[in-house]
Design an enzyme around this catalytic site. Structure first.
Site, PDB file in Angstrom:
ATOM      1  N   HIS A   2      -2.293  -7.687   2.643  1.00 58.38           N
ATOM      2  CA  HIS A   2      -2.362  -8.255   3.989  1.00 58.38           C
ATOM      3  C   HIS A   2      -3.494  -7.694   4.821  1.00 58.38           C
ATOM      4  O   HIS A   2      -3.780  -8.215   5.899  1.00 58.38           O
ATOM      5  CB  HIS A   2      -1.024  -8.066   4.720  1.00 58.38           C
ATOM      6  CG  HIS A   2      -0.713  -6.667   5.128  1.00 58.38           C
ATOM      7  ND1 HIS A   2      -0.285  -5.702   4.249  1.00 58.38           N
ATOM      8  CD2 HIS A   2      -0.745  -6.065   6.339  1.00 58.38           C
ATOM      9  CE1 HIS A   2      -0.068  -4.576   4.899  1.00 58.38           C
ATOM     10  NE2 HIS A   2      -0.342  -4.762   6.163  1.00 58.38           N
ATOM     11  N   GLY A  14       0.796  -1.219   0.000  1.00 61.40           N
ATOM     12  CA  GLY A  14       0.000   0.000   0.000  1.00 61.40           C
ATOM     13  C   GLY A  14       0.828   1.268   0.000  1.00 61.40           C
ATOM     14  O   GLY A  14       0.493   2.242  -0.688  1.00 61.40           O
ATOM     15  N   THR A  15       1.930   1.290   0.755  1.00 60.78           N
ATOM     16  CA  THR A  15       2.754   2.494   0.820  1.00 60.78           C
ATOM     17  C   THR A  15       3.322   2.847  -0.549  1.00 60.78           C
ATOM     18  O   THR A  15       3.303   4.015  -0.968  1.00 60.78           O
ATOM     19  CB  THR A  15       3.882   2.315   1.845  1.00 60.78           C
ATOM     20  OG1 THR A  15       3.305   2.188   3.155  1.00 60.78           O
ATOM     21  CG2 THR A  15       4.839   3.488   1.823  1.00 60.78           C
ATOM     22  N   THR A  72      10.436  -7.552 -11.496  1.00 61.19           N
ATOM     23  CA  THR A  72       9.737  -8.813 -11.693  1.00 61.19           C
ATOM     24  C   THR A  72       8.595  -8.941 -10.693  1.00 61.19           C
ATOM     25  O   THR A  72       8.784  -8.782  -9.488  1.00 61.19           O
ATOM     26  CB  THR A  72      10.704 -10.000 -11.526  1.00 61.19           C
ATOM     27  OG1 THR A  72      11.770  -9.859 -12.464  1.00 61.19           O
ATOM     28  CG2 THR A  72       9.996 -11.316 -11.749  1.00 61.19           C
ATOM     29  N   ASN A  97      -7.194   4.231   9.399  1.00 64.14           N
ATOM     30  CA  ASN A  97      -6.518   3.047   9.917  1.00 64.14           C
ATOM     31  C   ASN A  97      -6.490   2.983  11.435  1.00 64.14           C
ATOM     32  O   ASN A  97      -6.173   1.941  12.001  1.00 64.14           O
ATOM     33  CB  ASN A  97      -5.077   3.000   9.395  1.00 64.14           C
ATOM     34  CG  ASN A  97      -4.311   4.274   9.693  1.00 64.14           C
ATOM     35  OD1 ASN A  97      -4.692   5.348   9.228  1.00 64.14           O
ATOM     36  ND2 ASN A  97      -3.238   4.180  10.459  1.00 64.14           N
ATOM     37  N   GLN A 102      -7.392   0.094   4.227  1.00 58.09           N
ATOM     38  CA  GLN A 102      -8.172  -0.454   5.342  1.00 58.09           C
ATOM     39  C   GLN A 102      -9.615  -0.786   4.965  1.00 58.09           C
ATOM     40  O   GLN A 102     -10.388  -1.219   5.826  1.00 58.09           O
ATOM     41  CB  GLN A 102      -8.194   0.564   6.492  1.00 58.09           C
ATOM     42  CG  GLN A 102      -6.855   0.801   7.143  1.00 58.09           C
ATOM     43  CD  GLN A 102      -6.465  -0.301   8.100  1.00 58.09           C
ATOM     44  OE1 GLN A 102      -7.280  -1.120   8.508  1.00 58.09           O
ATOM     45  NE2 GLN A 102      -5.189  -0.336   8.475  1.00 58.09           N
ATOM     46  N   SER A 111      -3.731  -3.014  -0.198  1.00 54.27           N
ATOM     47  CA  SER A 111      -2.597  -3.821   0.262  1.00 54.27           C
ATOM     48  C   SER A 111      -3.107  -5.189   0.679  1.00 54.27           C
ATOM     49  O   SER A 111      -4.051  -5.285   1.469  1.00 54.27           O
ATOM     50  CB  SER A 111      -1.900  -3.132   1.442  1.00 54.27           C
ATOM     51  OG  SER A 111      -0.717  -3.817   1.802  1.00 54.27           O
ATOM     52  N   CYS A 117       1.910   0.975  12.325  1.00 61.45           N
ATOM     53  CA  CYS A 117       3.239   1.446  11.941  1.00 61.45           C
ATOM     54  C   CYS A 117       3.890   2.276  13.043  1.00 61.45           C
ATOM     55  O   CYS A 117       5.095   2.456  13.058  1.00 61.45           O
ATOM     56  CB  CYS A 117       3.146   2.281  10.667  1.00 61.45           C
ATOM     57  SG  CYS A 117       2.460   1.376   9.267  1.00 61.45           S
TER      58      CYS A 117
END
Length: 364
Positions: free
Chosen positions: A183, A58-59, A219, A131, A161, A181, A307
């Protein structure tokens, strides 16, 4: 990770080692898996496959979106993730104008105040779901009001989120750039996607082999991308029932915390937030001390965004909302997930209650 995402990732890792940029049989198999995953993620997001750019999370997706148009000015909500806040600070160091947009006491963008600021900016960044406190932002209304401006800025939406809790199709339709993202909805860490809408050209962060239609070289992580696609589809199918069940569990959890712990308050009314977020402020304790104590008893929580967990400064989100300092010092964020049970809720309430009593007793 969702079990089905783990299984899909393991299968690709075991059997499909080809580089999707190659021309031999193994490479073509990997390319087919990659493009099938792109189709599936695009369908969940309500985008065209050609609009989906795979990233390392996501970042990276958010930073790419913010840099994409070479902006001369940006505006962002005061409760954005550090992926936006830190990039905005970097812009300022480079002489690019950066404007913070205010939020209400409920952690929702103040649209009227925001519109007074954004008329002349190039990019506006507002997250779909916060978040930390879980508030849902009015992306559709913001997009409508931006469209009425003489010069419409690009709208960047951090939806990292959101996918677990919201159908992102309407939000994608309102956005120019949208980041996810893997996860956050049961996929693996280290893989994400950026939706690039309306034929917008982007300036890549990474140059090299020209992968992702020259939008993100390197890749591709085929196994991670396939697993993310499986998780996205599974989450999309299960969302309605899961949200209903988890909202009931969250409500029980917060109600019991507030009713059994003196000077414990719910930070944001539930009508403004997603079902899986439980955020409270407890006066008379320091959240860092409480987090360590409940962690030793098996409860994983946070004082702010993951974070920044362990940081001793007050949450910028709570500061922007005007939460009193005494409340903010005792803030706790809990997140419920697909495997949360009634037993978990009862255990967590008992552990938090006893830990708060011990900390307050130690100070009395």
């Amino acid at each position: 990770m969702l079990p089905e995402a783990v299984a899909a990732m393991a299968d690709v890792l075991a059997h499909d080692f080809g580089n999707p940029s190659g021309v031999h049989r193994e490479a073509r198999r990997a390319r087919a898996l990659l493009e099938d995953a792109r189709d599936r993620i695009a369908a969940v997001l309500g985008a065209g496959p050609h609009e989906v750019v795979f990233t390392g999370g996501g970042t990276e997706a958010i930073n790419t979106a913010l840099l994409a148009t070479g902006p001369k000015s940006v505006a962002w909500s005061a409760i954005e993730h550090d992926a936006v806040r830190s990039q905005a600070a970097a812009f300022e160091r480079e002489g690019i104008a950066s404007y913070e947009l205010p939020v209400t006491c409920h952690g929702v963008l103040d649209l009227d105040a925001a519109l007074e600021v954004v008329a002349d900016v190039d990019v506006v960044a507002v997250m779909a779901v916060n978040n930390e406190v879980g508030t849902i932002q009015p992306i559709d209304e913001l997009a409508t009001r931006l469209s009425a401006l003489d010069r419409r800025p690009a709208l960047v939406v951090d939806a990292v989120q959101a996918l677990t809790w919201l159908d992102l199709r309407p939000i994608t339709a309102s956005s120019d750039f949208l980041a996810i993202s893997g996860h956050k909805f049961g996929g693996p860490k280290g893989v994400g996607a950026l939706v690039v809408r309306n034929g917008r050209k982007i300036r890549p962060l990474l140059y090299g082999g020209g992968q992702e239609q020259d939008r993100r070289s390197g890749t591709q992580n085929v196994a991670g991308i396939v697993a993310m696609a499986v998780a996205a589809e599974s989450t999309d199918r299960a969302r309605s029932e899961r949200v209903k069940n988890l909202a009931a569990l969250r409500d029980r959890f917060v109600d019991e915390l507030v009713s059994t712990i003196d000077r414990c308050v719910e930070t944001v009314p539930r009508a403004y937030k997603v079902a899986g977020n439980a955020h409270v402020c407890i006066q008379g304790v320091e959240s860092e001390e409480l987090l360590v104590m409940i962690d030793h008893q098996g409860i994983a929580a946070s004082a702010g965004s993951a974070c920044a967990s362990g940081a001793l400064h007050l949450s910028p989100v709570l500061v922007a909302m005007g939460v009193p300092v005494d409340d903010a010092r005792g803030s706790l964020r809990f997140t419920l997930g697909a495997d949360t049970t009634n037993v978990d809720i009862g255990d967590a309430v008992a552990i938090v209650r006893a830990s708060v009593a011990k900390l307050r007793g130690d100070r009395s």
